[in-house]
Design a protein around this motif. Sequence first.
Motif: not given
Length: 246
Positions: A6, A35-37, A48, A83-85, A231-233
């Motif tokens: 990450n 994945k991320g933004t 991220f 942690p990102f979809r 994020d999903e963490r």
Amino acid sequence: MASVVNIAAYKFVSLDRLAERRAALLEQTRALELKGTILLAGEGINLFLAGAARGIESFLSSLRQDPAFADLEVKFSYSEAAPFRKMLVKIKREIIRMDRPAIRPEAGRAPGVDARTVARWLSSGTDDEGRPVVMLDTRNAFEVDEGTFRGAIDWRIDRFTQFPAAVDAHRAELEGKTVVSFCTGGIRCEKAAIYLREAGIERVYQLDGGILKYFEETGGPGFEGKCFVFDERVSLDPALAPSKDL
């Protein structure tokens, strides 16, 4: 062993051709299965991302070939899963919204202070010249609730656009002290520290790299709880381990 890398990074730098940059970054990150933004604005980039080490390395190598990002500083952490979809690249008015267009970190940032120096100051309660040190949390209240530095000033703002008004209302409590503004990764403190100095607070520093760099370099002395991440963490502890299994 955690297999997903990450990264978090930002840079205030004048950017043009935003639509063209967006298309190229989206194509590249998807090809590398990241994945991320990524946020793009005329004032810079904020990203991220998560993926396999080879994909992350390839992305950073390519990005840094652009002179605008040649010296991009990156913070790393690791997890069992991404942690990102999805992968998103967005064009924004600001990479961190403050609604104060005159605050331009590219034109000159407030002095920074490194993590190890802050840890030393917190241990003694004073800076190297004997002045009392206060930590100023520039994050939103729900982020602070997950964890912050012991005794940090928290003005319970709901969004960063409220920060200037909070400074104006509370500036008296900062006078005569060495103020270290901090946030998750450093981006908010860039603008926050500039605003504080322009408001007349003389001894203001920004924590270089934010909480995440502080964790990475010191292990987090003086920090209580965990650092909220978007994020999903959910949050990271001082060892940069996520609070939620992915």
